[in-house]
Each structure stands twice: as structure tokens, then as C-alpha cells.
Design a protein around this motif. Sequence first.
Motif, PDB file in Angstrom:
ATOM      1  N   HIS A 138       0.861  -1.193   0.000  1.00  7.81           N
ATOM      2  CA  HIS A 138       0.000   0.000   0.000  1.00  7.81           C
ATOM      3  C   HIS A 138       0.900   1.246   0.000  1.00  7.81           C
ATOM      4  O   HIS A 138       1.876   1.295   0.748  1.00  7.81           O
ATOM      5  CB  HIS A 138      -0.909   0.001   1.242  1.00  7.81           C
ATOM      6  CG  HIS A 138      -2.015   0.998   1.156  1.00  7.81           C
ATOM      7  ND1 HIS A 138      -1.815   2.346   1.372  1.00  7.81           N
ATOM      8  CD2 HIS A 138      -3.330   0.863   0.835  1.00  7.81           C
ATOM      9  CE1 HIS A 138      -2.968   2.996   1.211  1.00  7.81           C
ATOM     10  NE2 HIS A 138      -3.904   2.112   0.882  1.00  7.81           N
ATOM     11  N   PRO A 139       0.571   2.243  -0.815  1.00  6.57           N
ATOM     12  CA  PRO A 139       1.413   3.449  -0.861  1.00  6.57           C
ATOM     13  C   PRO A 139       1.603   4.120   0.499  1.00  6.57           C
ATOM     14  O   PRO A 139       2.662   4.695   0.761  1.00  6.57           O
ATOM     15  CB  PRO A 139       0.649   4.366  -1.833  1.00  6.57           C
ATOM     16  CG  PRO A 139      -0.086   3.430  -2.728  1.00  6.57           C
ATOM     17  CD  PRO A 139      -0.483   2.273  -1.855  1.00  6.57           C
ATOM     18  N   CYS A 179     -10.843   6.245  -1.931  1.00  3.64           N
ATOM     19  CA  CYS A 179      -9.716   5.900  -1.054  1.00  3.64           C
ATOM     20  C   CYS A 179      -9.372   7.117  -0.206  1.00  3.64           C
ATOM     21  O   CYS A 179      -9.106   8.202  -0.737  1.00  3.64           O
ATOM     22  CB  CYS A 179      -8.514   5.489  -1.897  1.00  3.64           C
ATOM     23  SG  CYS A 179      -7.014   5.387  -0.926  1.00  3.64           S
ATOM     24  N   PHE A 225      -6.796   7.872   1.276  1.00  2.00           N
ATOM     25  CA  PHE A 225      -5.406   8.340   1.150  1.00  2.00           C
ATOM     26  C   PHE A 225      -5.200   9.120  -0.153  1.00  2.00           C
ATOM     27  O   PHE A 225      -4.131   9.675  -0.374  1.00  2.00           O
ATOM     28  CB  PHE A 225      -4.472   7.116   1.203  1.00  2.00           C
ATOM     29  CG  PHE A 225      -3.005   7.458   1.313  1.00  2.00           C
ATOM     30  CD1 PHE A 225      -2.521   8.274   2.336  1.00  2.00           C
ATOM     31  CD2 PHE A 225      -2.084   6.968   0.393  1.00  2.00           C
ATOM     32  CE1 PHE A 225      -1.170   8.583   2.439  1.00  2.00           C
ATOM     33  CE2 PHE A 225      -0.733   7.269   0.487  1.00  2.00           C
ATOM     34  CZ  PHE A 225      -0.274   8.082   1.521  1.00  2.00           C
ATOM     35  N   HIS A 226      -6.244   9.201  -0.987  1.00  2.00           N
ATOM     36  CA  HIS A 226      -5.979   9.718  -2.340  1.00  2.00           C
ATOM     37  C   HIS A 226      -5.437  11.149  -2.395  1.00  2.00           C
ATOM     38  O   HIS A 226      -4.601  11.440  -3.244  1.00  2.00           O
ATOM     39  CB  HIS A 226      -7.200   9.502  -3.279  1.00  2.00           C
ATOM     40  CG  HIS A 226      -8.246  10.561  -3.233  1.00  2.00           C
ATOM     41  ND1 HIS A 226      -9.445  10.401  -2.592  1.00  2.00           N
ATOM     42  CD2 HIS A 226      -8.280  11.809  -3.777  1.00  2.00           C
ATOM     43  CE1 HIS A 226     -10.174  11.503  -2.741  1.00  2.00           C
ATOM     44  NE2 HIS A 226      -9.489  12.363  -3.447  1.00  2.00           N
ATOM     45  N   CYS A 246      -1.653  10.620  -2.048  1.00  2.00           N
ATOM     46  CA  CYS A 246      -1.010   9.460  -2.671  1.00  2.00           C
ATOM     47  C   CYS A 246      -0.263   9.826  -3.957  1.00  2.00           C
ATOM     48  O   CYS A 246      -0.841  10.458  -4.847  1.00  2.00           O
ATOM     49  CB  CYS A 246      -2.070   8.400  -2.983  1.00  2.00           C
ATOM     50  SG  CYS A 246      -1.362   6.936  -3.750  1.00  2.00           S
ATOM     51  N   TYR A 284       0.496   7.878  -6.312  1.00  2.73           N
ATOM     52  CA  TYR A 284       0.075   7.013  -7.434  1.00  2.73           C
ATOM     53  C   TYR A 284      -1.407   7.185  -7.766  1.00  2.73           C
ATOM     54  O   TYR A 284      -1.995   6.332  -8.420  1.00  2.73           O
ATOM     55  CB  TYR A 284       0.310   5.539  -7.086  1.00  2.73           C
ATOM     56  CG  TYR A 284       1.700   5.235  -6.601  1.00  2.73           C
ATOM     57  CD1 TYR A 284       2.771   5.213  -7.491  1.00  2.73           C
ATOM     58  CD2 TYR A 284       1.941   4.973  -5.254  1.00  2.73           C
ATOM     59  CE1 TYR A 284       4.056   4.945  -7.037  1.00  2.73           C
ATOM     60  CE2 TYR A 284       3.212   4.705  -4.796  1.00  2.73           C
ATOM     61  CZ  TYR A 284       4.260   4.689  -5.689  1.00  2.73           C
ATOM     62  OH  TYR A 284       5.527   4.423  -5.246  1.00  2.73           O
ATOM     63  N   CYS A 336      -9.574   6.334  -7.878  1.00  2.80           N
ATOM     64  CA  CYS A 336      -9.278   6.404  -6.437  1.00  2.80           C
ATOM     65  C   CYS A 336     -10.194   7.359  -5.676  1.00  2.80           C
ATOM     66  O   CYS A 336     -10.540   7.107  -4.524  1.00  2.80           O
ATOM     67  CB  CYS A 336      -7.824   6.800  -6.217  1.00  2.80           C
ATOM     68  SG  CYS A 336      -6.664   5.651  -6.992  1.00  2.80           S
ATOM     69  N   PRO A 393     -11.510   1.288  -2.647  1.00  2.00           N
ATOM     70  CA  PRO A 393     -10.983  -0.038  -3.018  1.00  2.00           C
ATOM     71  C   PRO A 393     -11.416  -1.111  -2.023  1.00  2.00           C
ATOM     72  O   PRO A 393     -11.857  -0.806  -0.920  1.00  2.00           O
ATOM     73  CB  PRO A 393      -9.464   0.155  -2.976  1.00  2.00           C
ATOM     74  CG  PRO A 393      -9.234   1.338  -2.116  1.00  2.00           C
ATOM     75  CD  PRO A 393     -10.470   2.188  -2.158  1.00  2.00           C
ATOM     76  N   CYS A 414      -6.104  -1.071  -1.855  1.00  2.01           N
ATOM     77  CA  CYS A 414      -5.589  -0.130  -2.855  1.00  2.01           C
ATOM     78  C   CYS A 414      -5.916  -0.632  -4.258  1.00  2.01           C
ATOM     79  O   CYS A 414      -5.718  -1.814  -4.561  1.00  2.01           O
ATOM     80  CB  CYS A 414      -4.074  -0.005  -2.675  1.00  2.01           C
ATOM     81  SG  CYS A 414      -3.292   0.948  -3.966  1.00  2.01           S
ATOM     82  N   TRP A 415      -6.377   0.301  -5.114  1.00  4.75           N
ATOM     83  CA  TRP A 415      -6.717  -0.087  -6.478  1.00  4.75           C
ATOM     84  C   TRP A 415      -5.518  -0.580  -7.286  1.00  4.75           C
ATOM     85  O   TRP A 415      -5.670  -1.337  -8.242  1.00  4.75           O
ATOM     86  CB  TRP A 415      -7.367   1.096  -7.222  1.00  4.75           C
ATOM     87  CG  TRP A 415      -8.787   1.334  -6.824  1.00  4.75           C
ATOM     88  CD1 TRP A 415      -9.287   2.468  -6.246  1.00  4.75           C
ATOM     89  CD2 TRP A 415      -9.887   0.434  -6.954  1.00  4.75           C
ATOM     90  NE1 TRP A 415     -10.632   2.330  -6.010  1.00  4.75           N
ATOM     91  CE2 TRP A 415     -11.018   1.083  -6.436  1.00  4.75           C
ATOM     92  CE3 TRP A 415     -10.023  -0.872  -7.438  1.00  4.75           C
ATOM     93  CZ2 TRP A 415     -12.277   0.484  -6.411  1.00  4.75           C
ATOM     94  CZ3 TRP A 415     -11.277  -1.461  -7.406  1.00  4.75           C
ATOM     95  CH2 TRP A 415     -12.387  -0.795  -6.895  1.00  4.75           C
ATOM     96  N   LEU A 416      -4.332  -0.175  -6.882  1.00  6.22           N
ATOM     97  CA  LEU A 416      -3.128  -0.642  -7.609  1.00  6.22           C
ATOM     98  C   LEU A 416      -3.016  -2.156  -7.545  1.00  6.22           C
ATOM     99  O   LEU A 416      -2.386  -2.773  -8.386  1.00  6.22           O
ATOM    100  CB  LEU A 416      -1.862  -0.061  -6.978  1.00  6.22           C
ATOM    101  CG  LEU A 416      -1.527   1.412  -7.198  1.00  6.22           C
ATOM    102  CD1 LEU A 416      -0.318   1.783  -6.379  1.00  6.22           C
ATOM    103  CD2 LEU A 416      -1.287   1.674  -8.672  1.00  6.22           C
TER     104      LEU A 416
HETATM  105 FE1  SF4 Z   1      -3.242   5.575  -3.889  1.00  2.00          FE
HETATM  106 FE2  SF4 Z   1      -5.373   4.945  -5.292  1.00  2.00          FE
HETATM  107 FE3  SF4 Z   1      -4.126   3.083  -3.919  1.00  2.00          FE
HETATM  108 FE4  SF4 Z   1      -5.527   4.970  -2.686  1.00  2.00          FE
HETATM  109  S1  SF4 Z   1      -6.331   3.379  -4.043  1.00  2.00           S
HETATM  110  S2  SF4 Z   1      -3.527   4.238  -2.115  1.00  2.00           S
HETATM  111  S3  SF4 Z   1      -5.115   6.720  -3.969  1.00  2.00           S
HETATM  112  S4  SF4 Z   1      -3.311   4.226  -5.653  1.00  2.00           S
END
Ligand code: SF4
Length: 316
Positions: free
Chosen positions: A241-242, A277, A279-280, A283, A285, A290, A295, A308-310
Motif C-alpha cells: 500500500h502506498p 480511497c 489516502f488519495h 497518494c 500514485y 481512487c 478499493p 488499494c486499487w493498484l
Molecule cells: Fe493511492 Fe489509489 Fe491506492 Fe488509494 S487506491 S492508495 S489513492 S493508488
Amino acid sequence: MSDVSLYYETLRGPVQAVDSVNLEVPKGEAVGVVGESGCGKTSTSICIMRLLPDNIHTFTGRILFDGRELMDMTDSEIRSQIRWREVSMVFQGAMNSLNPVIRVGEQIVEPLRVLDKVQKDEARERGVARMRQTGLPAEAYRMYPHELSGGMKQRVIIAMALIMSPKLVILDEPTSALDVSVQAQIMNLLKDLKREEDLSMLFISHDIALTSDLCDRFAVMYAGRVVETGEAEQVLQDPQHPYTEKLLASVPRLRSDVTPEFIPGAPPDLVNPPPGCRFHPRCPYVMDICSKREPEMFPTGDGQYAHCWLRGDEHG
Ligand code: SF4
């Protein structure tokens, strides 16, 4: 615990302190709950102890402990059957709330005397045994808090948490008020206790480096939610997770030229958290999806999960 939410009522509206949290502490293991101040770590632990303040707006979910559903128990059942006896807690700053006019030994054995009506001599014997186990001399039983150093007072608090031989101990920032060398002694003590007593521990800290010394698993929290879980080693080596990545990058390293990074921005207002999210806004990324959709907790391999969508199969 599964799907546990705890919202506080405030004048500005409900504060979403704990939101749909799932957490498991396997027997004999230590789970580190890490994240910045205000991310819901302490609120998560008071859910387990059911030490809730009066201004509760929402408290839902399931908390299964040793086959028993704590959410179905009355406050009096929790007091007489669970707190101290099965689950105890070392509160943040507890060593500063020892009663200054009562000898520390008597404070350590108070749960035994009050809950089990144990006679004075037997309580003293058991208290001294716990004190020895936590590195305190028997003579300290008759001392007052002001006669002890900070490290000794924290040992008193740990001895008190162990006095009824609980299966789970929750430790909320247990070393934050101590010098670094004393911190290390307390961490070593906790490692010994975990091994000797086969204790389960929930270790709450803002310090992921310190936490890694003791814990088998991590639950990283951000803005009231668990955003990553996994084996401690895996999370440290390969964060998914970022936010975890940023937390780890903010840890100073002694033998490295890499400068610690600060996490840009500030944690969100939990009365009105960001959509999607949480954290967007911070973040590096961030993608289109997001801010639109929250997510799920996606598996990333070997028991590690990231919110996290990543790590999902839908990237915007
Ligand atoms: Fe970053 Fe998107 Fe993952 Fe949230 S869902 S941590 S904003 S990449």
C-alpha cells in the motif's frame, strides 16, 4: 474482530474513528497496529476492551475472543469475565497515572483482590512473582511510585496487566514516554514475556521500526481503516500500500545515505473524510478511480492484503 465500526458523536457530526475494521490476533503472536496519530489505533483497542466513552454514535461489528462473541456480552459480563482476566491493556501514559499514595505492589495486585477476592498474603506472593518476571526487585512491592524510575514504573504497569494471566495484552504506545535505552529494555521484556507466556499481543504504535522488533504481523491503519495487513517481514520488505511505503520511507536509517521522507499533507478530517480511497489526496500514485470508488482489501500473495486499487484488477 470483523467489520467493526466505531463513530463518535461530536458537535460537527459523527467522527468515523474506526471504519469496517477486520483484525485477527493469532494465539501466541504479536500484531502491530501502526499508523499516524488519530488514525484509529487506540479506538480499535478500546473496542476490544469495551471501554467506550459516552459520546458513541455507532458501535457495530463482531468481536470474537477465544470462541466468545464479546459484542453479545453485557458490560457487567465484560467486567467480571473478560477485562483483566482474559484481555488486559497497558494504556498510553499509564505509568503517570499510578496512584501516588498507594504502594506499587498493592496497585499491581488490585485486580486479584477486587475481582477474585484473593487474600492479602497470596496476592502479595503472586504480585512479587510477576514483579520478578518483569525485572523488578521484590523490595519494590512496598515502594511508592515517586521512588521508581520511568522504566520501573512501566514494568509495574506491565506486571499489573499480567497479574490475572490474560491471554491477550493490548499495549498502547508502551514505550513512548521512555528514553531510548529504556525503550529497548522494555521491548526485550515484552519479547521474553510473549515467548515465556505464549501471550497474544496487540501492539499499538506510530513507530513501525520499533514495532517490527516484536511483532509477527502488521495491520497498517489510515484514517480509521486497516489499509494493509501481512507478515511483518513481508510488509517491511515489500509494502503493497502506498501509505505503508511512505511510512517506511519516513523511518531514519543509521547505516544509509537515504534521507527520510515526510508524508506530504495531513491525515483527513474524519467527520468528512475524502470519498473513495481516504489516502488519495496524499497518494503519489493516485488514479481516476481512487477518488470515485473505495478499493477493497485485495490479496497480494502469501497472506498479505492491501486496500488499494493498484493491487486490484480494475485500474480506473
Ligand atoms: Fe493511492 Fe489509489 Fe491506492 Fe488509494 S487506491 S492508495 S489513492 S493508488
